[in-house]
Design a protein around this motif. Structure first.
Motif, short mmCIF file in Angstrom:
data_model
loop_
_atom_site.label_atom_id
_atom_site.label_comp_id
_atom_site.label_asym_id
_atom_site.label_seq_id
_atom_site.Cartn_x
_atom_site.Cartn_y
_atom_site.Cartn_z
N CYS A 177 32.84 35.50 41.00
CA CYS A 177 34.00 34.92 41.69
C CYS A 177 34.51 33.69 40.95
CB CYS A 177 33.61 34.57 43.13
SG CYS A 177 34.97 33.89 44.08
N ARG A 178 33.61 32.82 40.51
CA ARG A 178 34.04 31.63 39.76
C ARG A 178 34.70 31.99 38.44
NH1 ARG A 178 29.34 27.74 38.83
NH2 ARG A 178 30.98 26.58 37.79
N LEU A 179 34.16 32.99 37.77
CA LEU A 179 34.74 33.40 36.49
C LEU A 179 36.12 34.03 36.65
CD1 LEU A 179 31.57 34.86 34.77
CD2 LEU A 179 32.93 32.94 33.95
N THR A 180 36.30 34.83 37.69
CA THR A 180 37.60 35.48 37.87
C THR A 180 38.64 34.51 38.42
OG1 THR A 180 36.85 36.31 40.01
CG2 THR A 180 36.69 37.81 38.14
N THR A 181 38.27 33.65 39.38
CA THR A 181 39.26 32.70 39.90
C THR A 181 39.53 31.58 38.89
OG1 THR A 181 37.55 31.43 41.04
CG2 THR A 181 38.75 33.10 42.32
#
Length: 142
Positions: A109-113
């Motif tokens: 989630c952190r990488l995509t957002t």
């Protein structure tokens, strides 16, 4: 004997003077005003562009570099930036694949957002920034 062109009007009428000068009727003043406004706009645009060019060359003179040196430096910066973007993109792909394989949904989630919205949350960008700072410090020392 009739003179060509006839003598200008002497009664002070702008309309008659416009008709005598330009051969147009009552719209002559409006036409002249429009033409003058167009030329004034072109003059202002040209003046602002020349002023910007002057300020740019003054800043180059203060730095003590030529225009060619500025262009070369700018191209080097652009290439470095493109290299960093490509490096971050490849790191992100590898990190996403690794996080998905391990089942780390928060990291995914952190990488995509971080890629699109939340720049401070992005672990890839923060790692690239740390490396840039370390490289800059190493260049200053050595």
């Amino acid at each position: 004997l009739e003179r060509y062109p006839p003598d200008p009007p002497t009664d002070g009428s702008i309309t008659l003077a416009m008709e005598w000068w330009f051969g147009v009727g009552s719209n002559g003043a409006l036409i002249l005003a429009i033409v003058n406004c167009v030329f004034a706009a072109v003059d202002l645009i040209s003046l602002s562009l020349l002023g910007q060019l002057l300020l740019f060359h003054i800043s180059l003179r203060r730095e003590g570099i030529t225009t060619y040196a500025y262009i070369v430096r700018d191209n080097v910066r652009k290439r470095d930036r493109q290299r960093q973007v490509a490096d971050a993109r490849s790191r992100r792909v590898l990190a996403l694949r690794d996080a998905r394989e391990r089942g780390e949904t928060l990291k995914v989630c952190r990488l995509t957002t971080g890629q699109y919205m939340c720049v401070p949350c992005d672990p890839i960008r923060s790692a690239v920034r740390k490396e840039e700072r370390a490289r800059a410090r190493a260049e200053e020392k050595g």
